[in-house]
Scaffold this active site. Structure first.
Site, mmCIF file in Angstrom:
data_model
loop_
_atom_site.group_PDB
_atom_site.id
_atom_site.type_symbol
_atom_site.label_atom_id
_atom_site.label_comp_id
_atom_site.label_asym_id
_atom_site.label_seq_id
_atom_site.Cartn_x
_atom_site.Cartn_y
_atom_site.Cartn_z
ATOM 1 N N ASN A 10 41.723 38.910 38.785
ATOM 2 C CA ASN A 10 40.744 37.906 38.354
ATOM 3 C C ASN A 10 39.384 38.313 38.928
ATOM 4 O OD1 ASN A 10 39.232 35.684 37.712
ATOM 5 N ND2 ASN A 10 40.299 34.271 39.088
ATOM 6 N N LYS A 12 36.555 37.176 38.205
ATOM 7 C CA LYS A 12 35.577 36.070 38.286
ATOM 8 C C LYS A 12 34.239 36.538 37.694
ATOM 9 C CE LYS A 12 38.329 34.268 42.035
ATOM 10 N NZ LYS A 12 38.434 33.504 43.271
ATOM 11 N N HIS A 95 41.809 27.300 36.639
ATOM 12 C CA HIS A 95 41.535 27.851 37.975
ATOM 13 C C HIS A 95 40.786 26.803 38.802
ATOM 14 C CE1 HIS A 95 39.875 30.336 41.161
ATOM 15 N NE2 HIS A 95 40.844 31.188 40.885
ATOM 16 N N GLU A 97 38.345 26.954 40.675
ATOM 17 C CA GLU A 97 36.871 27.010 40.589
ATOM 18 C C GLU A 97 36.386 26.294 39.346
ATOM 19 O OE1 GLU A 97 36.622 31.243 41.111
ATOM 20 O OE2 GLU A 97 37.192 30.997 43.206
ATOM 21 N N GLU A 167 47.894 28.513 43.614
ATOM 22 C CA GLU A 167 46.755 28.977 44.403
ATOM 23 C C GLU A 167 46.262 27.844 45.292
ATOM 24 O OE1 GLU A 167 44.754 32.569 42.217
ATOM 25 O OE2 GLU A 167 43.639 30.737 41.946
ATOM 26 N N SER A 213 43.540 34.991 48.519
ATOM 27 C CA SER A 213 43.371 36.008 49.564
ATOM 28 C C SER A 213 44.536 36.993 49.646
ATOM 29 C CB SER A 213 43.108 35.347 50.925
ATOM 30 O OG SER A 213 41.880 34.629 50.890
HETATM 31 C C1 G2H Z 1 42.070 32.968 43.977
HETATM 32 C C2 G2H Z 1 42.044 34.432 43.940
HETATM 33 C C3 G2H Z 1 42.069 34.910 42.503
HETATM 34 P P1 G2H Z 1 40.936 35.549 46.051
HETATM 35 O O1 G2H Z 1 41.000 32.443 43.229
HETATM 36 O O2 G2H Z 1 42.395 33.958 41.551
HETATM 37 O O3 G2H Z 1 40.875 34.881 44.568
HETATM 38 O O4 G2H Z 1 42.025 36.578 45.988
HETATM 39 O O5 G2H Z 1 39.577 36.155 46.257
HETATM 40 O O6 G2H Z 1 41.257 34.466 47.019
#
Ligand code: G2H
Length: 251
Positions: A10, A12, A95, A97, A167, A213
């Site tokens: 992702n 983003k 998501h 966000e 998540e 993360s």
């Molecule tokens: C969670 C994830 C990818 P990250 O949003 O969807 O982002 O790995 O940077 O926490």
């Protein structure tokens, strides 16, 4: 049942078209990733170019959002038909966000899930609790509300075919991942919920990722958990080396 793991990048709001294409070409050259479903999720402008760059490989492309109508006066929105046209096979929906910054609700998530399925796109539906909800002992209640909301009126056969991503909001982009046992506990809860809402066979087939993360360092311990069927990766998916290491941890 052995479920194919789904490892999704992702990105983003990162990567221009040339940057996204260069990544896709490098990744495609890095291996065939047999046995793992690898998905790249660029921003809208790069979707078609990335889909072209991975054509003929086992890598798929996902959008990060969609709107539920097919056409019309919805300035700024992108329909499932347009995503199919651009070469998408998957689409991320709900998501955190989007829930946090763009007013996404369980109801809009549900409309988007139905629209994606109607047009042959596989949803990657995101659910997760906030820190205050976890600390108040509300994790399972929040997850249950989000899952029920996302799948209201969706048939079991469709639910079995899609992807869910757990998540925890407090783990996103913070460098603080959920402990593998905690992520497993929530993913297991989700699978049991799906069994209650549908059938054990549907629960057995749906793929449930963990996101928040994920890094090359923690991926293997997460992906070995019996109810974790892949990862939705943000920060660590921006470099080919770290994303490839996470894919290899899934094998
Ligand atoms: C969670 C994830 C990818 P990250 O949003 O969807 O982002 O790995 O940077 O926490």
């Amino acid at each position: 049942m052995a479920r194919e793991q789904v490892i999704a990048a992702n990105w983003k709001m990162n990567k221009t078209i040339p940057e996204a294409v260069a990544f896709a070409e490098q990744l495609a050259a890095a291996g065939d990733f047999a046995g793992v479903a690898v998905v790249l999720c660029p921003a809208f402008p790069a979707l078609a170019a990335v889909a072209q760059a991975v054509a003929g490989t086992r890598i798929s492309v996902a959008a990060q959002d969609l709107f539920w109508e097919d056409y019309g006066a919805y300035t700024g929105e992108v329909s499932p038909i347009m995503l199919r046209d651009a070469g998408c096979r998957y689409v991320i929906i709900g998501h955190s966000e989007r829930r946090q910054y763009f007013g996404e609700t369980d109801e809009t998530v549900n409309r988007k899930v139905k629209a994606a399925l109607r047009h042959g796109l596989t949803p990657i539906v995101c659910v997760g609790e906030r820190l205050a909800e976890r600390e108040a002992g509300e994790t399972f209640a929040v997850i249950e509300r989000q899952v029920r909301g996302a799948f209201a009126g969706v048939a079991g056969e469709a639910v079995a075919s899609l992807v869910l991503a757990y998540e925890p909001v407090w783990a996103i982009g913070t460098g603080r991942n959920a402990a593998p046992e905690d992520a497993q506990a929530v993913n297991h809860f989700i699978r049991e919920l799906i069994a209650r809402l549908y059938t054990p066979a549907v629960a057995d087939r749906i793929r449930i990722q963990y996101g928040g993360s994920v890094t090359p360092e923690n991926a293997a311990a997460l992906l070995v958990q019996p109810d974790i069927d892949g990862a939705l990766v943000g920060g660590a998916s921006l470099k080919v080396e770290s994303f490839t290491a996470i894919i290899n941890a899934a094998k």
